[in-house]
Design a protein around this motif. Structure first.
Motif, PDB file in Angstrom:
ATOM      1  N   MET A 148       7.040  -7.381  -9.846  1.00  0.00           N
ATOM      2  CA  MET A 148       6.729  -6.770  -8.549  1.00  0.00           C
ATOM      3  C   MET A 148       5.446  -5.954  -8.600  1.00  0.00           C
ATOM      4  SD  MET A 148       8.694  -4.015  -6.181  1.00  0.00           S
ATOM      5  CE  MET A 148       7.532  -2.727  -6.698  1.00  0.00           C
ATOM      6  N   GLN A 149       5.112  -5.436  -9.782  1.00  0.00           N
ATOM      7  CA  GLN A 149       3.865  -4.683  -9.892  1.00  0.00           C
ATOM      8  C   GLN A 149       2.868  -5.382 -10.811  1.00  0.00           C
ATOM      9  OE1 GLN A 149       5.517  -0.677 -10.699  1.00  0.00           O
ATOM     10  NE2 GLN A 149       4.846  -0.156  -8.642  1.00  0.00           N
ATOM     11  N   ASN A 150       2.954  -6.709 -10.856  1.00  0.00           N
ATOM     12  CA  ASN A 150       1.959  -7.508 -11.568  1.00  0.00           C
ATOM     13  C   ASN A 150       0.819  -7.727 -10.569  1.00  0.00           C
ATOM     14  OD1 ASN A 150       0.426  -9.632 -12.604  1.00  0.00           O
ATOM     15  ND2 ASN A 150       2.188 -10.587 -13.620  1.00  0.00           N
ATOM     16  N   TYR A 151      -0.160  -6.821 -10.597  1.00  0.00           N
ATOM     17  CA  TYR A 151      -1.153  -6.810  -9.529  1.00  0.00           C
ATOM     18  C   TYR A 151      -2.059  -8.026  -9.505  1.00  0.00           C
ATOM     19  CZ  TYR A 151       0.791  -2.210  -9.140  1.00  0.00           C
ATOM     20  OH  TYR A 151       1.677  -1.183  -9.004  1.00  0.00           O
ATOM     21  N   PRO A 152      -2.489  -8.549 -10.673  1.00  0.00           N
ATOM     22  CA  PRO A 152      -3.304  -9.770 -10.589  1.00  0.00           C
ATOM     23  C   PRO A 152      -2.545 -10.898  -9.875  1.00  0.00           C
ATOM     24  CG  PRO A 152      -3.448  -8.810 -12.794  1.00  0.00           C
ATOM     25  CD  PRO A 152      -2.385  -8.041 -12.054  1.00  0.00           C
ATOM     26  N   LEU A 153      -1.252 -10.981 -10.119  1.00  0.00           N
ATOM     27  CA  LEU A 153      -0.444 -12.014  -9.467  1.00  0.00           C
ATOM     28  C   LEU A 153      -0.357 -11.756  -7.962  1.00  0.00           C
ATOM     29  CD1 LEU A 153       1.390 -14.486  -9.724  1.00  0.00           C
ATOM     30  CD2 LEU A 153       3.258 -12.986 -10.392  1.00  0.00           C
ATOM     31  N   LEU A 154      -0.116 -10.501  -7.579  1.00  0.00           N
ATOM     32  CA  LEU A 154      -0.027 -10.172  -6.153  1.00  0.00           C
ATOM     33  C   LEU A 154      -1.348 -10.476  -5.445  1.00  0.00           C
ATOM     34  CD1 LEU A 154       1.835  -6.729  -6.430  1.00  0.00           C
ATOM     35  CD2 LEU A 154       2.801  -8.862  -5.545  1.00  0.00           C
ATOM     36  N   ILE A 155      -2.448 -10.137  -6.107  1.00  0.00           N
ATOM     37  CA  ILE A 155      -3.758 -10.363  -5.495  1.00  0.00           C
ATOM     38  C   ILE A 155      -4.018 -11.866  -5.341  1.00  0.00           C
ATOM     39  CG2 ILE A 155      -6.248 -10.165  -5.943  1.00  0.00           C
ATOM     40  CD1 ILE A 155      -5.580  -7.357  -7.185  1.00  0.00           C
TER      41      ILE A 155
ATOM     42  N   LEU B 226       4.376  -1.281  -0.961  1.00  0.00           N
ATOM     43  CA  LEU B 226       2.996  -1.319  -1.442  1.00  0.00           C
ATOM     44  C   LEU B 226       2.709  -2.636  -2.162  1.00  0.00           C
ATOM     45  CD1 LEU B 226       2.437   2.362  -2.514  1.00  0.00           C
ATOM     46  CD2 LEU B 226       0.949   1.045  -0.992  1.00  0.00           C
ATOM     47  N   ALA B 227       3.715  -3.200  -2.820  1.00  0.00           N
ATOM     48  CA  ALA B 227       3.532  -4.536  -3.418  1.00  0.00           C
ATOM     49  C   ALA B 227       3.264  -5.551  -2.302  1.00  0.00           C
ATOM     50  CB  ALA B 227       4.758  -4.924  -4.243  1.00  0.00           C
ATOM     51  N   ALA B 228       4.024  -5.445  -1.217  1.00  0.00           N
ATOM     52  CA  ALA B 228       3.776  -6.326  -0.067  1.00  0.00           C
ATOM     53  C   ALA B 228       2.379  -6.082   0.504  1.00  0.00           C
ATOM     54  CB  ALA B 228       4.830  -6.082   1.016  1.00  0.00           C
ATOM     55  N   GLU B 229       1.984  -4.818   0.520  1.00  0.00           N
ATOM     56  CA  GLU B 229       0.659  -4.472   1.058  1.00  0.00           C
ATOM     57  C   GLU B 229      -0.454  -5.175   0.274  1.00  0.00           C
ATOM     58  OE1 GLU B 229       0.594  -2.399   3.686  1.00  0.00           O
ATOM     59  OE2 GLU B 229      -1.520  -1.813   3.860  1.00  0.00           O
ATOM     60  N   TYR B 230      -0.263  -5.307  -1.038  1.00  0.00           N
ATOM     61  CA  TYR B 230      -1.250  -6.033  -1.847  1.00  0.00           C
ATOM     62  C   TYR B 230      -1.455  -7.449  -1.315  1.00  0.00           C
ATOM     63  CZ  TYR B 230      -2.604  -3.315  -6.014  1.00  0.00           C
ATOM     64  OH  TYR B 230      -3.182  -2.420  -6.871  1.00  0.00           O
ATOM     65  N   VAL B 231      -0.359  -8.125  -1.022  1.00  0.00           N
ATOM     66  CA  VAL B 231      -0.455  -9.512  -0.558  1.00  0.00           C
ATOM     67  C   VAL B 231      -1.019  -9.546   0.860  1.00  0.00           C
ATOM     68  CG1 VAL B 231       0.870 -11.595  -0.036  1.00  0.00           C
ATOM     69  CG2 VAL B 231       1.422 -10.227  -2.066  1.00  0.00           C
ATOM     70  N   LEU B 232      -0.537  -8.656   1.707  1.00  0.00           N
ATOM     71  CA  LEU B 232      -1.017  -8.619   3.090  1.00  0.00           C
ATOM     72  C   LEU B 232      -2.510  -8.274   3.137  1.00  0.00           C
ATOM     73  CD1 LEU B 232       2.011  -6.622   4.554  1.00  0.00           C
ATOM     74  CD2 LEU B 232       1.485  -9.013   5.073  1.00  0.00           C
ATOM     75  N   ALA B 233      -2.916  -7.344   2.275  1.00  0.00           N
ATOM     76  CA  ALA B 233      -4.313  -6.905   2.285  1.00  0.00           C
ATOM     77  C   ALA B 233      -5.249  -8.046   1.896  1.00  0.00           C
ATOM     78  CB  ALA B 233      -4.503  -5.715   1.348  1.00  0.00           C
ATOM     79  N   GLY B 234      -4.702  -9.037   1.173  1.00  0.00           N
ATOM     80  CA  GLY B 234      -5.517 -10.193   0.803  1.00  0.00           C
ATOM     81  C   GLY B 234      -5.637 -11.198   1.934  1.00  0.00           C
ATOM     82  N   GLY B 235      -4.830 -11.012   2.973  1.00  0.00           N
ATOM     83  CA  GLY B 235      -4.912 -11.909   4.118  1.00  0.00           C
ATOM     84  C   GLY B 235      -3.693 -12.800   4.300  1.00  0.00           C
ATOM     85  N   ASN B 236      -2.756 -12.766   3.376  1.00  0.00           N
ATOM     86  CA  ASN B 236      -1.553 -13.600   3.474  1.00  0.00           C
ATOM     87  C   ASN B 236      -0.459 -12.827   4.210  1.00  0.00           C
ATOM     88  OD1 ASN B 236       0.719 -15.144   3.142  1.00  0.00           O
ATOM     89  ND2 ASN B 236       0.369 -15.572   0.968  1.00  0.00           N
ATOM     90  N   GLU B 237      -0.152 -13.286   5.421  1.00  0.00           N
ATOM     91  CA  GLU B 237       0.809 -12.552   6.254  1.00  0.00           C
ATOM     92  C   GLU B 237       2.246 -13.023   6.053  1.00  0.00           C
ATOM     93  OE1 GLU B 237      -0.513 -12.933  10.256  1.00  0.00           O
ATOM     94  OE2 GLU B 237      -2.167 -11.520   9.970  1.00  0.00           O
ATOM     95  N   ASN B 238       2.428 -14.052   5.245  1.00  0.00           N
ATOM     96  CA  ASN B 238       3.738 -14.679   5.143  1.00  0.00           C
ATOM     97  C   ASN B 238       4.588 -14.066   4.032  1.00  0.00           C
ATOM     98  OD1 ASN B 238       3.320 -16.611   7.271  1.00  0.00           O
ATOM     99  ND2 ASN B 238       1.781 -17.520   5.896  1.00  0.00           N
ATOM    100  N   VAL B 239       4.857 -12.797   4.184  1.00  0.00           N
ATOM    101  CA  VAL B 239       5.561 -12.061   3.144  1.00  0.00           C
ATOM    102  C   VAL B 239       7.010 -11.818   3.549  1.00  0.00           C
ATOM    103  CG1 VAL B 239       5.663  -9.880   1.872  1.00  0.00           C
ATOM    104  CG2 VAL B 239       3.449 -10.931   2.390  1.00  0.00           C
ATOM    105  N   ILE B 240       7.905 -12.080   2.613  1.00  0.00           N
ATOM    106  CA  ILE B 240       9.339 -11.859   2.809  1.00  0.00           C
ATOM    107  C   ILE B 240       9.792 -10.907   1.704  1.00  0.00           C
ATOM    108  CG2 ILE B 240      11.618 -12.982   2.772  1.00  0.00           C
ATOM    109  CD1 ILE B 240       9.682 -15.647   3.286  1.00  0.00           C
ATOM    110  N   LEU B 241      10.482  -9.845   2.085  1.00  0.00           N
ATOM    111  CA  LEU B 241      10.987  -8.889   1.103  1.00  0.00           C
ATOM    112  C   LEU B 241      12.373  -9.313   0.632  1.00  0.00           C
ATOM    113  CD1 LEU B 241       9.994  -5.673   3.078  1.00  0.00           C
ATOM    114  CD2 LEU B 241       8.840  -6.564   1.034  1.00  0.00           C
ATOM    115  N   CYS B 242      12.678  -9.079  -0.624  1.00  0.00           N
ATOM    116  CA  CYS B 242      14.012  -9.437  -1.131  1.00  0.00           C
ATOM    117  C   CYS B 242      14.596  -8.325  -1.999  1.00  0.00           C
ATOM    118  CB  CYS B 242      13.942 -10.741  -1.937  1.00  0.00           C
ATOM    119  SG  CYS B 242      15.554 -11.250  -2.590  1.00  0.00           S
TER     120      CYS B 242
END
Lengths: 343, 343, 343, 343
Positions: D192-199, D223-239
């Motif tokens: 969840m906090q593997n930032y290179p992967l999230l980016i 904030l992990a979701a924010e990493y993905v959203l900030a890159g432009g990918n809006e298709n985030v699902i929390l689990c």
């Protein structure tokens, strides 16, 4: 106290919160931000009002959350009592330059057992003899202690060896008999929020060790102390004994040694450490005792037993008497390295 | 009980452990493994011996660790009482097919306040009225409850609206007066390991709700129940109310709903859920109440208040009376979906 | 491995489990108890089979639970490597008699900043220079590090001041460039279970510090080390840096110093401590550093900064350079008190 | 942002903090209280400045602590996106009125195994097929997955049965091949906090499930979701999949179902629940699945297996296919009770 409004709070909602604060004769200041408005209370809030006010404001429309700026405890706080408190019992001073060691068996099992332990405590420079007469046991089928007979043995051993004594009080209605027999009361971790007990102890002037509950925050621990202090009893000693662990495989609890400098920065009260219950095994007692002193603890309370394998309670976490003697030597060196002494 | 020896344990050490077990008239079996030898005890171990034996063996030379195969509680265990226990109070049955809802204010503040709440409980299908007379408060400066005056109001409201009543007991010496005024005793989370209190309640036959402590494992919770059951009181109800959270920012505690099916698989006792203290805000009460019923809870205990913003205690986590009414309707649908009923 | 059957397991169910074990060419031994039968496996279980076998048996009818007697890690275990491992890097030995101090800024911000820090490390007896080039930040909006430019500055500073260097690796695909510039790799707490990264590092022979994840048990931490060791890289250093705290009000994490003696009893690997991330404030660094050494740590890794208030990352938890100098003196005294040296 | 000064802070210290704030072109407001002065920042703080500013102020003389009023995430926040986001994949909508069920084996072991599972998913109304090709395993000796061969089987099964597919990505360098074969990416709890992967995932537009780390607060998860959203990918699902438990005896993790309403109140993103990993045993899957839906979850992801006892991974926590069929029926009833549908 700061009230953070929701980002879509209306002007009316904001004003209603400000009016409500004003209704308590407190001054409200608006703090507009980029996303939301916050409202600060720019006056002192009486301590009896604090909790109610928080809940009143938190349940108002348009409010996102309420944040505390001040702490809920006062008498325990270093901000209101800047110098270290020293608790003195029969010539033993807790919270001064000397690191004080309390030791003894988990439970008093017999006169022979306690006297053997007391002799070792005295011989190796310990100042306080510990021993349980009323035992809190997780299982109803485990040994529950000798009760008053145990207290008598404790008093006798303390007198004979010139040691201060400490024992746990489980029930406020046992206070008188325990105070007749022991010099220091101990409130166990499981009773840290037993308020009738805290209030009863607060009405005495007997020194009391308050162990931190395994899931208690440091603020909750200091509020437990506040209960006793608010009753008029200033002789409060804090004791860290481990918090709820990540796993119970290798230690029983996680000894939170950062609680020592944190509590000492927030509070003027002496802070001691019980490594035995946290570790749950004698194997790690030596290293954690040294670490506690290096972290700034004012004392230690540990379990020792003449015959750990035959103990009726917590045998596995008790040091043998000769291991205790050797440890006391090693602790002296660590104490000196941090500018303190033992014995 | 299994004793895992160290990988470098000598044959003498292994034999000494086996002899020690034999010395208690128990049969030891050697289990040689690839890396280490384990020793299994192939006999029943009397419950009074279990804890001592564990410590004796754990402190022997060559022993790595000791593992329990059996559980420390018996009377609370489903293995010894396979069918669900049903606790019956004045026609209300906890642990049967019906989901029972208890509701009321955190603290009894006045006759008007409690009667308004009681009327709503009755109107919307609740069966039990809750209300605190003796309040455990983290801060000594917070409202501590009306005491006996509160109990009288509670009894009057219960009688008038035909509701069973429940209130918290903090001190075993208040037991008689509380039993005179309330139908069910509640042992709060902070008192889950207050053994004198558990023992005192065990000597009565009054129904008792035992809340799980915030850092108590399920086994420790069941052992608290075992204390009461061992005293002869079979009317024990378990209550999950949240465990120590990862953070206190959004909820006060983490409601552990898996504790419902876990406790019900291990024990025959009824299990209810208190969503109010765990959530710490009324906002999440509705969803967590539904989830609790879906998880298999036998009942709920929740906080409602005629005027949350004016409450003296826990206002922010109390539902308004009309919100409670609406929630009761929704809970009925969830109960039916899992084959149960409410009211 | 011990399989505890349910109390009402049938003879057929017991036999089916014993047959299943026999089917893997393992010997099963029946352990009848007072309440239930347990089945012990009296043979060595191949490590590739252990996990599968546990799951197979746990899902069989009549089985209550399965308990492990042996540990899942081997190469990291002291049982298979009884003497302390010493990791040597350019004349610096971690895990020997000397306590080794690594210090430097959280993030490398500029040549001037790192050189000022490096000069202080060298002057006060530190042996290792730390500095982040690739920073894991909780918020995507926070400073993410200088990347390769930072690595170049780190290498230059290490060379100039004769210091060993350590920096975090976030991505296995950066390994080569990081190994070209830094002497020790660091796997951060958030990556402790990033298995592709662990496997990649295991294929090198570069020394690696593995930080314990904030919710990792000690066994999980040692299994992370096992990943690296199993790849052939023996130069593994364990680093305790704090576990998930009871609250985040006073410290960021709870430094689990008992992890030092526990890990050193279970494993032969060197164990160091990072007090900076756990405390989250410079105020408690000195006391926790002393405590770590007293607990038996083989080294420390801490944050220092020439201008904490101007830092781009973790300023509040960084020591000023002169405070670091004073602390190093104090640490020397504690190290000597426990029979070790610094510098 | 609120800066609480120490009670003994001098006027100069207070003014220095106010000047520092003003130096960032932000407006500071003094909030004198009964015990201490607080300073509120009455302007919007740019998100890139927030963290640095906090650290700068926290390390200034006279400052006691700094409190955040605003949240660190924006794109994930419901305050900036008030309506529910719906993630659509091949006609399946997550976050709308329908509760979506994903099911399948922990690890893809063979074509037969996955096809049997896929057939059951389809037959009983599941919409998504899960199956791991790259497995994160705590032990290096456990089965690590079939890799690309597994991905091919997954794609084939998805195509054949008309199911959307989801699989875990451990390494950003596998992204392309995984996106070629699966419809939804999963970032596991340990990453969840593997930032290179999230980016890296943020740079794609592939739907992604972000599992909450076992010690992650809800803000850290967002904030992990924010990493993905900030890159432009809006298709985030929390689990939600369980947080670090009080004990590991009865469940692997503690499923935090309050995270569902909390996350949905803070964020517009869909929230699903994985009961399998939290429970660690199939016994509690049914009750926790129902509870998750009652709590408001937008979907479930669970483990099923044609032959749990023969599974190479997590067999004990997998439902048999017929048990899955029965559960799906029961879940439909609960969904309807809370105004939603399944299938």
């Amino acid at each position: 106290m700061i009230v953070a409004m929701k980002t879509d709070a209306t002007i009316e909602e904001i004003e209603r919160v400000m009016d409500r604060i004003a209704g308590y004769d407190l001054k409200a200041l608006r703090l507009p931000g980029g996303e939301r408005t916050a409202i600060g209370i720019a006056s002192g809030i009486p301590s009896g009002l604090r909790e109610t006010l928080t809940e009143v404001l938190a349940s108002m429309k348009g409010v996102d959350h309420v944040t505390q700026v001040s702490r809920a405890y006062k008498l325990a706080s270093r901000e209101f009592h800047s110098t270290d408190s020293v608790v003195r019992i029969k010539g033993v001073a807790l919270g001064g330059g000397e690191v004080v060691v309390a030791a003894g068996p988990c439970a008093i099992e017999s006169r022979d057992q306690l006297f053997a332990a007391a002799e070792a405590v005295k011989a190796h420079g310990g100042k306080i003899l510990r021993g349980g007469a009323f035992k809190p046991r997780t299982s109803p089928y485990a040994f529950q202690g000798l009760g008053i007979d145990g207290l008598k043995i404790l008093k006798e051993a303390g007198d004979k060896f010139g040691l201060v004594t400490v024992t746990e009080v489980l029930d406020q209605h046992d206070l008188d008999v325990i105070m007749d027999h022991a010099d220091i009361l101990q409130i166990g971790a499981r009773n840290m929020q037993n308020y009738p007990l805290l209030i009863a102890v607060g009405k005495t002037s007997h020194p009391v060790v308050i162990k931190r509950g395994p899931s208690a925050t440091i603020d909750e621990w200091l509020l437990a102390a506040e209960y006793v202090l608010a009753g008029g009893n200033e002789n409060v000693i804090l004791c860290e004994r481990g918090v709820h662990p990540l796993e119970r495989g290798h230690t029983r609890y996680t000894l939170d040694l950062s609680a020592v400098p944190v509590a000492k920065s927030l509070s003027h009260l002496p802070v001691i450490v019980d490594p035995s219950h946290a570790c749950g095994t004698w194997r790690f007692i030596a290293s954690m005792s040294k670490a506690a002193i290096a972290a700034g603890a004012d004392g230690l309370i540990m379990e020792i037993h003449p015959d750990p394998a035959g103990a009726l309670c917590d045998g596995a976490q008790s040091l043998r008497l000769n291991a205790f003697g050797q440890l006391m030597n090693e602790l002296g060196a660590v104490a000196r390295a941090v500018g303190r002494t033992i014995a």
